[in-house]
Design an enzyme around this catalytic site. Structure first.
Site, mmCIF file in Angstrom:
data_model
loop_
_atom_site.group_PDB
_atom_site.id
_atom_site.type_symbol
_atom_site.label_atom_id
_atom_site.label_comp_id
_atom_site.label_asym_id
_atom_site.label_seq_id
_atom_site.Cartn_x
_atom_site.Cartn_y
_atom_site.Cartn_z
ATOM 1 N N ARG A 1 0.844 -1.189 0.000
ATOM 2 C CA ARG A 1 0.000 0.000 0.000
ATOM 3 C C ARG A 1 0.888 1.251 0.000
ATOM 4 N NH1 ARG A 1 -1.702 0.737 4.463
ATOM 5 N NH2 ARG A 1 -1.211 -1.131 5.651
ATOM 6 N N TYR B 1 -1.265 -3.496 -7.227
ATOM 7 C CA TYR B 1 -1.082 -4.280 -6.007
ATOM 8 C C TYR B 1 -2.325 -4.236 -5.116
ATOM 9 C CZ TYR B 1 0.131 -5.576 -1.307
ATOM 10 O OH TYR B 1 0.093 -6.166 -0.078
ATOM 11 N N LYS C 1 -9.346 -2.305 1.459
ATOM 12 C CA LYS C 1 -9.279 -1.217 2.427
ATOM 13 C C LYS C 1 -10.095 -0.002 1.973
ATOM 14 C CE LYS C 1 -6.072 -3.572 4.676
ATOM 15 N NZ LYS C 1 -6.375 -4.380 5.860
ATOM 16 N N HIS D 1 -10.960 -2.166 11.266
ATOM 17 C CA HIS D 1 -9.854 -3.027 10.840
ATOM 18 C C HIS D 1 -9.683 -4.119 11.891
ATOM 19 C CE1 HIS D 1 -5.305 -3.281 9.699
ATOM 20 N NE2 HIS D 1 -6.023 -4.083 8.955
ATOM 21 N N SER E 1 -1.678 -4.004 10.266
ATOM 22 C CA SER E 1 -1.377 -5.029 9.264
ATOM 23 C C SER E 1 -0.062 -5.718 9.591
ATOM 24 C CB SER E 1 -1.297 -4.395 7.872
ATOM 25 O OG SER E 1 -2.541 -3.861 7.497
ATOM 26 N N CYS F 1 0.586 -7.834 11.947
ATOM 27 C CA CYS F 1 0.854 -7.980 13.376
ATOM 28 C C CYS F 1 0.142 -9.179 13.988
ATOM 29 C CB CYS F 1 0.459 -6.708 14.129
ATOM 30 S SG CYS F 1 1.609 -5.336 13.939
ATOM 31 N N GLY F 2 -0.324 -10.110 13.148
ATOM 32 C CA GLY F 2 -0.850 -11.351 13.689
ATOM 33 C C GLY F 2 -2.355 -11.488 13.728
ATOM 34 N N ASP G 1 -9.755 -9.646 8.995
ATOM 35 C CA ASP G 1 -9.272 -8.301 8.666
ATOM 36 C C ASP G 1 -10.288 -7.180 8.848
ATOM 37 O OD1 ASP G 1 -7.023 -6.766 7.739
ATOM 38 O OD2 ASP G 1 -8.065 -6.467 5.847
ATOM 39 N N ARG H 1 1.977 -12.164 -0.334
ATOM 40 C CA ARG H 1 0.610 -12.453 0.102
ATOM 41 C C ARG H 1 0.069 -13.758 -0.470
ATOM 42 N NH1 ARG H 1 -1.922 -8.533 3.678
ATOM 43 N NH2 ARG H 1 -0.385 -6.847 3.764
#
Length: 633
Positions: A78, A243, A252, A272, A294, A296-297, A320, A416
């Site tokens: 992004r 992308y 998003k 989010h 994003s 971070c698990g 997400d 990804r």
């Protein structure tokens, strides 16, 4: 790349408002052809076969219907610096920073663009004029795909209908995975004039023929990239990037930036957040949402395989996005508006997330991962220790033979996997419920190597909103930032706010002032505390995170006590009802006066510089109260 010999170029089946929009954009973009997508298996097969023949994707021989795409190295994440919300009134979107706006030095960005850490703004008319110039003839030699899609379950009062026009077959194939993509979605339009449809326009920005030096298998135009949003027009316009988060407009752009604006106007929340169902050993089930930045698990927690406490079961609704509404009985309910996962590959392994690893072996599009010579995918942290010098050899995301001696990763850090939600083996039975699931706990978190305890509970709703507002986390590879800098990321929404952050906080706070609402409790977790001497993690994480969820669960059922600290309520390990399942390093639950006073200074500076007069007084009060409590210890 011509995909369809007989393109579906009839617009008669489209609603009038969409037909007019498509016709207008065909005149502007001048595609060689256009195709109205139906989301069918046959259409998808034609797209994938054509992309494979053109070298846009490579088929993975070890998996069923799986492909790899590798991007132009300039188009890998992004681009927040080029993501803009456009209105006539700047204060609807951002506050004026106390230090003034930075001068725009990038010659490819509009000079009148206003950039802040909490979002970028530009006047609607000025931006539309710029976009008109960029989109004029931008699809020459390409096919315009008309993608009808829906965010959220069919027949849900909370779902949104949208259409994306794109000249990227990669986008079409990905949107088919990530959304409910079909002409049937138009039956879900709720207004007689179709005014509730979200309109999206996307182009890679490279008309054909071109004399620009481009990657033939990944056309993009990074210098001219702009990802723009027009909440007053219910419209998203994205140019130059191919992308994920920049080009998949449902991701998003709609789900959060346009979504949060719709949520404010209509009285709900677009966040989010993952959504998970947790059943305890006694068979009691509760649903939670959790907001992490994003990479971070979130996906790992959404698909948690419990370890350490027997009898727990976790089921996934989404990893997400959460759209949340209070129902007639005052309960907060959440739907997942997405239909797939767009997960970060590096670090996903049998030990960290076996569920994700199993589900991506079919019907998956990988982007910027590495490939082994025997047809499998590879990335850092997947459990294998190939050196790239012995069989199987590895082809890196740059399409070059890779070895550890090169000093760079085989897979891009933000590589990804894109796969359908239906392949998740622990999918919650209520994942597609049009009414959503009842939420009893909200969890915030981020990457903090020091100072922030493993878990703490807010004192009440207002304090919980402050906890979300004061979130900070290490930067990750999901955006264009470098290094391990600690960044403010309130509500894990910093890159995704669709309107003024001060108004966003006021919206959250407003629910605490309404009668009859069953407000969830709010928590903060931090799996990433490190030992200052060894730099190793103090908490094992992954499956053992259920031990923290267990404490939260027992707090909700009044079965666990807590110790009051200046920042909130932490587990009391001096009793038998703290964190269970094994030893807990005392450092994981420490609250340092010095650390948190420094945090207060950082929060105060951040709020003053970026929110200033738009900061709700309730948040200022919570910050002052935190400082007072710290000074008393």
């Amino acid at each position: 790349m011509e995909v369809f010999a007989n393109a579906n170029n009839c617009l008669d089946g489209l609603p009038a408002k969409i037909r007019d929009y498509v016709e207008e954009k065909i005149k502007l973009c001048q595609p060689a052809n256009f195709h109205v997508c139906d989301g069918s298996d046959q259409e998808n097969r034609q797209l994938l076969d054509a992309m494979e023949a053109a070298g846009v994707v490579r088929r993975l021989t070890k998996y069923k219907n799986c492909y790899i795409a590798t991007t132009d190295p300039r188009d890998v994440a992004r681009v927040e610096s080029r993501t803009v919300i456009c209105t006539k009134n700047m204060n609807d979107i951002i506050s004026t920073p106390t230090s003034g706006f930075p001068v725009v030095t990038d010659p490819n960005l509009p000079k009148n663009l206003k950039q802040t850490p909490l979002g970028n703004w530009m006047d609607t008319d000025e931006m539309l004029e710029i976009l008109e110039e960029r989109f004029n003839g931008c699809m020459r030699g390409r096919t315009m795909y008309v993608i009808p899609y829906m965010m959220g379950p069919y027949s849900s009062p909370y779902s949104k209908v949208a259409v994306e026009l794109s000249d990227s077959p990669y986008v079409v194939a990905s949107m088919r995975i990530m959304t409910r993509m079909s002409s049937n979605v138009f039956k879900e339009i709720k207004t007689s004039d179709g005014s509730d449809i979200v309109k999206c326009l996307h182009s890679v920005g490279v008309p054909l023929p071109t004399d620009k030096p481009i990657c033939p298998t990944w056309p993009c135009n990074p210098e001219q990239t702009l990802i723009t949003h027009f909440p007053d027009r219910n419209e998203i316009i994205s140019f130059g990037s191919n992308y994920g988060g920049n080009s998949l407009c449902g991701k998003k752009c709609l789900a959060l930036r346009i979504g949060s604006t719709l949520a404010k106007n209509e009285g709900w929340l677009a966040e989010h957040m993952l959504i998970m169902g947790v059943t305890n050993p006694e068979g009691i089930k509760k649903y939670f949402v959790a907001a992490f930045p994003s990479a971070c698990g979130k996906t790992n927690l959404a698909m948690l395989q419990p370890v350490g406490i027997p009898g727990y079961k976790v089921e996934c609704i989404g990893d997400d996005i959460a759209w949340m509404h209070f129902d007639e009985e005052g309960r907060l309910r959440a739907i997942n508006p997405e239909y797939g996962f767009f997960g970060v590959a590096p670090g996903t392994s049998k030990s960290t997330n076996p569920i994700a690893l199993d589900m991506i072996h079919e019907n998956t599009i990988f982007t910027n991962v590495a490939e082994t010579s025997d047809g499998e995918v590879y990335w850092e942290g997947n459990g294998e220790n190939f050196d790239g010098l012995h069989e199987p050899t590895i082809l890196s995301w740059k399409n070059k033979r890779w070895s550890v001696d090169l000093g760079e990763p085989a897979a891009h850090p933000n590589s990804r996997f894109c796969t359908t939600i239906k392949q998740c083996s622990i999918l919650d039975p209520a994942w597609n419920d049009p009414q959503g699931v009842p939420i009893e706990g909200i969890i915030f978190g981020g990457r903090r190597p020091a100072g922030v305890p493993l878990v703490y509970e807010s004192f009440d709703w207002q304090h919980g909103v402050f906890v979300g507002a004061s979130m900070r986390s290490e930067a990750t590879a999901a955006a264009e930032f470098k290094g391990k800098q600690i960044m403010h990321d309130p509500f894990a929404m910093r890159p995704f706010f669709g309107y003024n952050f001060g108004s966003y906080l006021a919206h959250w706070l407003s629910f605490g002032k309404k009668d009859g609402l069953q407000l969830p409790r709010i928590y903060h977790v931090n799996w990433f505390l490190r030992d200052p001497e060894t730099n190793g993690f103090l908490w094992p994480g992954f499956g053992e995170n259920i031990r923290v969820i267990d404490w939260i669960f027992r707090r909700l059922t009044n079965q666990a006590s807590a110790r009051e600290t200046p920042i909130g309520l932490v587990p009391d390990q001096a009793t038998s009802d703290g964190i269970r399942g094994g030893e807990v390093n005392p450092a994981l639950l420490e609250v340092s006066k010095e650390f948190w006073l420094n945090e207060c200074q950082a929060m105060n500076k951040y709020f003053e510089e970026n929110v200033n007069t738009n900061l709700p007084e309730d948040i200022r009060t919570e910050l002052n109260n935190l400082q007072k409590r710290l000074l008393q210890i």
